[in-house]
Design a protein around this motif. Structure first.
Motif, PDB file in Angstrom:
ATOM      1  N   ASP A 582      24.180 -12.115  60.017  1.00 37.70           N
ATOM      2  CA  ASP A 582      22.832 -11.600  60.260  1.00 37.70           C
ATOM      3  C   ASP A 582      21.883 -12.782  60.089  1.00 37.70           C
ATOM      4  N   TYR A 583      21.339 -13.283  61.184  1.00 34.98           N
ATOM      5  CA  TYR A 583      20.506 -14.484  61.143  1.00 34.98           C
ATOM      6  C   TYR A 583      19.347 -14.314  60.181  1.00 34.98           C
ATOM      7  N   GLY A 584      18.676 -13.168  60.212  1.00 35.71           N
ATOM      8  CA  GLY A 584      17.525 -12.938  59.343  1.00 35.71           C
ATOM      9  C   GLY A 584      17.890 -13.015  57.874  1.00 35.71           C
ATOM     10  N   ARG A 585      19.031 -12.422  57.504  1.00 35.22           N
ATOM     11  CA  ARG A 585      19.440 -12.417  56.094  1.00 35.22           C
ATOM     12  C   ARG A 585      19.986 -13.770  55.653  1.00 35.22           C
ATOM     13  N   LEU A 586      20.669 -14.478  56.539  1.00 35.81           N
ATOM     14  CA  LEU A 586      21.345 -15.717  56.148  1.00 35.81           C
ATOM     15  C   LEU A 586      20.491 -16.975  56.356  1.00 35.81           C
ATOM     16  N   CYS A 587      19.611 -16.968  57.351  1.00 36.99           N
ATOM     17  CA  CYS A 587      18.954 -18.213  57.753  1.00 36.99           C
ATOM     18  C   CYS A 587      17.435 -18.208  57.605  1.00 36.99           C
ATOM     19  N   GLU A 588      16.834 -17.045  57.363  1.00 38.36           N
ATOM     20  CA  GLU A 588      15.399 -16.995  57.127  1.00 38.36           C
ATOM     21  C   GLU A 588      15.139 -16.791  55.641  1.00 38.36           C
ATOM     22  N   PRO A 589      13.995 -17.280  55.149  1.00 36.99           N
ATOM     23  CA  PRO A 589      13.729 -17.176  53.708  1.00 36.99           C
ATOM     24  C   PRO A 589      13.834 -15.741  53.200  1.00 36.99           C
ATOM     25  N   TYR A 590      14.610 -15.584  52.148  1.00 41.82           N
ATOM     26  CA  TYR A 590      14.806 -14.274  51.501  1.00 41.82           C
ATOM     27  C   TYR A 590      13.701 -14.115  50.455  1.00 41.82           C
ATOM     28  N   ILE A 591      12.730 -13.230  50.727  1.00 48.51           N
ATOM     29  CA  ILE A 591      11.579 -13.053  49.834  1.00 48.51           C
ATOM     30  C   ILE A 591      11.420 -11.565  49.526  1.00 48.51           C
ATOM     31  N   ASN A 662      12.853 -22.347  50.589  1.00 48.98           N
ATOM     32  CA  ASN A 662      14.238 -22.799  50.389  1.00 48.98           C
ATOM     33  C   ASN A 662      15.237 -21.665  50.248  1.00 48.98           C
ATOM     34  N   GLU A 663      14.756 -20.417  50.203  1.00 53.23           N
ATOM     35  CA  GLU A 663      15.631 -19.274  49.929  1.00 53.23           C
ATOM     36  C   GLU A 663      16.427 -18.843  51.156  1.00 53.23           C
ATOM     37  N   VAL A 664      17.305 -19.734  51.606  1.00 50.99           N
ATOM     38  CA  VAL A 664      18.200 -19.424  52.730  1.00 50.99           C
ATOM     39  C   VAL A 664      19.632 -19.730  52.311  1.00 50.99           C
ATOM     40  N   LEU A 665      20.584 -19.144  53.003  1.00 54.58           N
ATOM     41  CA  LEU A 665      21.996 -19.384  52.709  1.00 54.58           C
ATOM     42  C   LEU A 665      22.620 -20.384  53.687  1.00 54.58           C
ATOM     43  N   PHE A 666      22.076 -20.430  54.905  1.00 54.47           N
ATOM     44  CA  PHE A 666      22.560 -21.379  55.914  1.00 54.47           C
ATOM     45  C   PHE A 666      21.387 -22.078  56.579  1.00 54.47           C
ATOM     46  N   VAL A 667      21.606 -23.355  56.931  1.00 57.45           N
ATOM     47  CA  VAL A 667      20.601 -24.155  57.620  1.00 57.45           C
ATOM     48  C   VAL A 667      21.081 -24.392  59.049  1.00 57.45           C
ATOM     49  N   SER A 685      20.358 -20.056  44.358  1.00 58.88           N
ATOM     50  CA  SER A 685      19.275 -19.344  45.034  1.00 58.88           C
ATOM     51  C   SER A 685      19.285 -17.856  44.663  1.00 58.88           C
ATOM     52  N   VAL A 686      18.111 -17.258  44.722  1.00 59.27           N
ATOM     53  CA  VAL A 686      18.009 -15.804  44.509  1.00 59.27           C
ATOM     54  C   VAL A 686      18.724 -15.077  45.630  1.00 59.27           C
ATOM     55  N   SER A 687      18.626 -15.600  46.833  1.00 58.04           N
ATOM     56  CA  SER A 687      19.274 -14.994  47.994  1.00 58.04           C
ATOM     57  C   SER A 687      20.762 -14.811  47.754  1.00 58.04           C
ATOM     58  N   PHE A 688      21.405 -15.839  47.180  1.00 55.24           N
ATOM     59  CA  PHE A 688      22.837 -15.750  46.885  1.00 55.24           C
ATOM     60  C   PHE A 688      23.102 -14.734  45.772  1.00 55.24           C
ATOM     61  N   LYS A 689      22.289 -14.783  44.727  1.00 48.78           N
ATOM     62  CA  LYS A 689      22.510 -13.918  43.564  1.00 48.78           C
ATOM     63  C   LYS A 689      22.356 -12.448  43.897  1.00 48.78           C
ATOM     64  N   GLU A 690      21.648 -12.149  44.984  1.00 46.93           N
ATOM     65  CA  GLU A 690      21.453 -10.748  45.348  1.00 46.93           C
ATOM     66  C   GLU A 690      22.386 -10.286  46.455  1.00 46.93           C
ATOM     67  N   ASN A 692      26.232  -8.936  47.327  1.00 47.99           N
ATOM     68  CA  ASN A 692      27.204  -8.189  46.512  1.00 47.99           C
ATOM     69  C   ASN A 692      28.340  -9.120  46.087  1.00 47.99           C
ATOM     70  N   GLY A 693      29.139  -8.687  45.125  1.00 50.82           N
ATOM     71  CA  GLY A 693      30.169  -9.532  44.533  1.00 50.82           C
ATOM     72  C   GLY A 693      31.153 -10.082  45.549  1.00 50.82           C
ATOM     73  N   GLU A 694      31.590  -9.268  46.504  1.00 52.98           N
ATOM     74  CA  GLU A 694      32.555  -9.710  47.500  1.00 52.98           C
ATOM     75  C   GLU A 694      31.963 -10.793  48.398  1.00 52.98           C
ATOM     76  N   ASP A 695      30.699 -10.573  48.812  1.00 49.77           N
ATOM     77  CA  ASP A 695      30.049 -11.575  49.661  1.00 49.77           C
ATOM     78  C   ASP A 695      29.815 -12.875  48.905  1.00 49.77           C
ATOM     79  N   GLN A 696      29.497 -12.788  47.606  1.00 55.16           N
ATOM     80  CA  GLN A 696      29.337 -14.002  46.797  1.00 55.16           C
ATOM     81  C   GLN A 696      30.642 -14.788  46.740  1.00 55.16           C
ATOM     82  N   HIS A 697      31.748 -14.080  46.543  1.00 53.95           N
ATOM     83  CA  HIS A 697      33.062 -14.726  46.477  1.00 53.95           C
ATOM     84  C   HIS A 697      33.373 -15.440  47.797  1.00 53.95           C
ATOM     85  N   ARG A 698      33.148 -14.759  48.917  1.00 52.91           N
ATOM     86  CA  ARG A 698      33.437 -15.360  50.220  1.00 52.91           C
ATOM     87  C   ARG A 698      32.500 -16.545  50.503  1.00 52.91           C
TER      88      ARG A 698
END
Length: 911
Positions: A582-591, A662-667, A685-690, A692-698
């Motif tokens: 999801d481009y918006g969730r992964l590449c745009e600032p998570y605020i 800076n709150e993005v997961l991919f550039v 990043s807060v984006s990463f911390k929020e 879910n556990g499975e997505d954090q692991h991956r």
């Protein structure tokens, strides 16, 4: 005349040896036509013969090459081309008894200019002594040993079982000639050539007429020979020393040097004073920071030594006005002396007043000396030799001052390229004096620096320079050759101990593909200019030759950068490994609202209203005019200009907005659509911390693979392609600053190229340890307690007392003891001694850390000793030594103590 090549070498299956050289039978340096050697398995030797004319003397240049038919490898032996002189009228046979010269051997670095031109420089005693000629005989042996590691007052000798070699009587050893230093030679007619001869090399003291060191190991053997009229050339392997060579040095920027004759800043003649102190204390190297011209704005900003407007020109601040000529105007002389007293009384470099004074009096001296200067043959020789960079530089400086900016894109159209340089630098040009001033300054800077270098070399001290990894955006280099750089990008460094948001140097990145087209000519010219002054060189951020941290032009901080070159992830790969895209969730600032409350507290609503908008479903987006950090920077620059009283508040708001950007997961990759780089330190990043556990692991798996596995071989290939042209452009000893996030391939590539690494105790290369130990450093390295980018040992000691306590116990060995609150002189001494006894080739100390051992000489406040604060992008470089160097050379008690410490560590004597 027959010339026979003979080389002992064990090859693997599919490998063979050839010899290539200047003779037609050797291919005339065409490897495809090189001479094939034949292998004798009983002797373990490769050999072959060619014929040479016997009616006149001649010379053959050659080199051995290992060919690998399995992988197509063509491995030339290390070192310069071999050369042998022959005379067919005297000998009918010439036998070359060589040894393969392997690359990546520690001894190879002893052949660099640091050793041959400075540390072990042969005395200037007139013409070199020719090799001892053998008496006329049927069989003669030419002993030939490459051995740079010989003290200037000593010589190499050979001693052996044959009567012609002294019959093991040390008083009758044969002394070799240093005519071709670092190669030593002597021709000897053996008394009994038909019998095996045992021999060894030694170090001969001609004053005492005795051998002071006989090499280690078993005796060398010359097999018996029956051939008549034969010259056997024994090109032997290295002298076998009992220990490796080790030395110690001191680091201090030139601008930080203080002398009584200075003008508020260090000058090139001050290097002579520091050299004198190094000689007194047993130190053999003086390391400085970059000395290139950084004058872009005529403000404090120019104090940053890593943003040169020319990688060739020297900085006018280092000019000694007194060394040019006395001012003839009495009032000017009086004004200069008054300024000298005022500026020298300050405990820091007051950059702007210093530079104003330098410019004023340099102009006066130029006008005073102009006629003699423009008629000086030495100046014309300098101008012609350095023309390719000097003329564009002087024109650039004149245009910079005329139009009030170094940004050439703001100059009139006709000057935005260097097309009119030849016009501007003509002696009859209307404004020639504006150009002539810079010719004058560069000529005298070059003269003064070379005098200091020569002074150091003659006293056995190496001057070590510093090569910045980048170039300044508004520089002569970018003006004259913009095609060599990616001007739309910014170079920097990923987050590290220096800066949690990374470093943005704002330099353009290199266009390596374009540089490769002419064989890296720009790099070779740059290295050649540095070799004019230095025998050793620190390459800043050597990782940049493997990959650089490239930051998009819209960023201020370094977190949204990525390594270049790199192998980014395609959208489909992310989707496959993460399970979704999801481009918006992964590449745009998570605020989110709670993030605003955390960052801005009670002002969260006001910040939202001014800079953000609702994006639906609880998401918040930045408004169009502040989508990027550059836009934010521009907005707040205006606010601060309009309301300077609230500068601190605006900076706080700006910092918070930067962090949201800076709150993005991919550039996204800047060149290829649908390709992405994981954001560096993404787990913070807060984006990463929020997630879910499975997505954090991956996400962690993707991140770790990307940064620590995916690129290893790719980056190794990059380093092996770019570094050799730089490494071998000169004969300087090269040390690489390899701190930070180091790819696993880097140490191996540096070892293969004979480049020394850097070991800083507080930044260990092993991520599993908190502190590095100097004892663990490899030989080809530099150990140091710190660098100019760090606090001094005393400053660091007080930053975190819990960490200091661990260091005190685990590294200094004071188990169960309470660490002193301050770094007491005895603690600084223990740290110094620990570094001196490291196996590393060099132990180099910031001068501040050495003075920390003296309660009388060290500065009162350690915080005043730090040279640079990388986390602060507006830091001014103003550190100045608090003691005049003249005083330091007279501190006999401290200097004796220093000399004793260095001597006990084995870093004074060459063997």
């Amino acid at each position: 005349m027959i010339l026979r090549f003979s080389l002992p070498f064990r090859t693997a299956w599919g490998q063979r040896l050839v010899v290539c050289g200047s003779e037609p039978s050797l291919g005339q340096w065409n490897l495809d036509h090189a001479l094939q050697l034949q292998y004798n398995p009983e002797l373990g030797r490769w050999s072959q013969e060619i014929s040479l004319p016997d009616d006149a003397p001649g010379t053959v240049d050659y080199k051995y090459i290992l060919l690998d038919d399995q992988d197509g490898g063509k491995h030339w032996e290390w070192g310069p081309n071999r050369q042998v002189h022959y005379d067919g009228r005297q000998f009918s046979r010439l036998v070359l008894e060589d040894y393969w010269r392997p690359a990546a051997q520690p001894e190879n670095e002893l052949f660099t200019a640091a050793f041959t031109q400075a540390l072990l420089r042969r005395p200037d005693t007139g013409p070199a002594r020719p090799a001892k000629a053998a008496r006329v005989a049927d069989s003669v042996v030419r002993f030939q040993l490459a051995a740079p590691r010989v003290e200037s007052g000593h010589q190499v000798c050979v001693l052996g079982s044959d009567a012609a070699l002294g019959a093991w009587d040390a008083r009758k050893a044969v002394v070799l000639s240093d005519t071709d230093y670092p190669t030593w030679t002597a021709e000897v007619a053996l008394d009994q050539p038909d019998k095996p001869t045992q021999y060894k090399y030694g170090i001969w003291d001609p004053a005492a007429k005795q051998i002071v060191l006989l090499e280690n190991g078993e005796d060398r053997i010359i097999p018996p020979a029956q051939d008549r009229r034969t010259l056997r050339v024994r090109a032997d392997e290295n002298f076998r020393y009992p220990t490796a060579w080790r030395g110690a040095g001191v680091a201090l920027p030139v601008f930080a040097m203080r002398s009584q004759q200075g003008l508020g800043v260090g000058e090139f003649p001050d290097l002579k004073l520091l050299t004198d102190w190094a000689v007194q204390t047993g130190l053999k190297l003086v390391q400085i920071l970059p000395i290139n011209d950084t004058v872009a704005t005529h403000t404090w900003v120019d104090s940053y030594p890593y943003a040169a407007i020319s990688v060739f020109a020297l900085h006018p601040q280092y000019l000694s006005l007194d060394a040019i000529a006395p001012l003839q105007d009495a009032a000017a002389r009086q004004e200069l002396e008054q300024l000298r007293q005022e500026l020298n009384a300050k405990d820091f470099v007051d950059y702007e007043p210093v530079m104003n004074a330098k410019w004023k009096f340099a102009r006066l001296l130029y006008q005073q000396e102009k006629a003699a200067f423009l008629a000086d043959p030495a100046f014309h020789a300098f101008r012609e030799e350095q023309k390719s960079w000097l003329e564009p530089y002087t024109a650039f400086c004149a245009l910079r001052d005329q139009y009030g900016t170094a940004d050439f894109q703001q100059w009139p159209e006709e000057y935005r390229t260097p097309a009119k340089v030849a016009e501007l630098v003509r002696a009859d040009a209307a404004n020639f004096d504006e150009v002539g001033l810079h010719f004058f300054i560069q000529f005298h800077l070059d003269k003064q620096l070379r005098e200091a270098v020569d002074y150091a070399r003659h006293r056995g001290v190496v001057l070590k320079g510093d090569l910045p990894i980048g170039i300044y955006r508004h520089s002569v280099d970018a003006w004259t050759q913009p095609e060599l750089y990616h001007m739309h990008q910014q170079a920097g460094a990923p987050p590290d101990d220096f800066s949690t948001t990374g470093q943005n140097w704002r330099f353009p990145t290199y266009n390596w593909e374009r540089m490769a087209e002419d064989g890296y000519a720009w790099w070779k010219q740059r290295m050649g200019t540095l070799a004019r002054y230095f025998d050793a060189l620190r390459i800043d951020h050597i990782l940049g030759f493997f990959r650089i941290w490239e930051i998009p032009g819209h960023s201020v901080e370094g977190l949204l950068g990525h390594f270049s070159p790199a192998l980014p992830l395609h959208q489909h790969e992310i989707e496959q490994r993460l399970g979704w895209f999801d481009y918006g969730r992964l590449c745009e600032p998570y605020i989110r609202w709670h993030m605003l409350q955390h960052l801005f507290h009670g002002q969260a609503q006001a910040v939202f209203d001014e800079f953000m908008e609702d994006a639906g479903y609880g998401a918040i987006r930045l408004k169009e005019h502040v989508r990027t950090q550059r836009q934010m920077e521009s907005v707040f620059t205006e606010k601060i200009a309009a309301d300077p009283a609230n500068t601190e508040h605006y900076q706080w708001l700006r910092s918070g907005l930067y962090s949201l950007a800076n709150e993005v997961l991919f550039v996204p990759d800047d060149l290829r659509a649908d390709f992405y780089h994981p954001r560096i330190t993404v787990d913070k990043s807060v984006s990463f911390k929020e997630l879910n556990g499975e997505d954090q692991h991956r996400m962690r798996e993707i991140y770790n693979d990307f940064f620590f596995q995916r690129h290893e071989n790719f980056w190794r290939e990059q380093g092996l392609r770019k570094l050799p042209p730089v490494r071998y452009a000169t004969n300087m000893l090269i040390c690489g600053e390899d701190l930070g996030m180091v790819p696993a391939s880097v140490p191996g590539v540096m070892r293969a190229l004979g480049m020394l690494g850097l070991n800083i105790q507080r930044m260990p290369s092993d991520p599993k340890v908190e502190f590095g130990h100097p004892d663990a450093a490899p030989y080809l390295s530099v150990v140091s307690p710190g660098s100019h980018d760090m606090s001094t040992v005393r400053g660091w000691w007080e930053e975190d007392h819990v960490k200091t306590q661990r260091f005190f116990e685990t590294i200094l060995g004071h188990w169960g003891e309470q660490a002193p609150y301050h770094c007491e002189p005895w603690v600084a001494r223990e740290i110094t001694v620990q570094h001196l006894h490291s196996p590393a080739m060099w132990a180099i100390f910031p001068l501040q850390d050495l003075l920390a051992m003296s309660p009388e000489l060290r500065r009162a406040n350690p915080d005043d000793e730090q040279i640079n604060v990388p986390a602060n992008p507006t830091h001014f470089w103003k550190y100045r030594l608090h003691l005049p160097l003249e005083q330091l050379t007279q501190e006999d008690g401290f200097n004796r103590e220093m000399q004793e410490l260095v001597s006990r560590s084995g870093r004074v004597s060459s063997y």
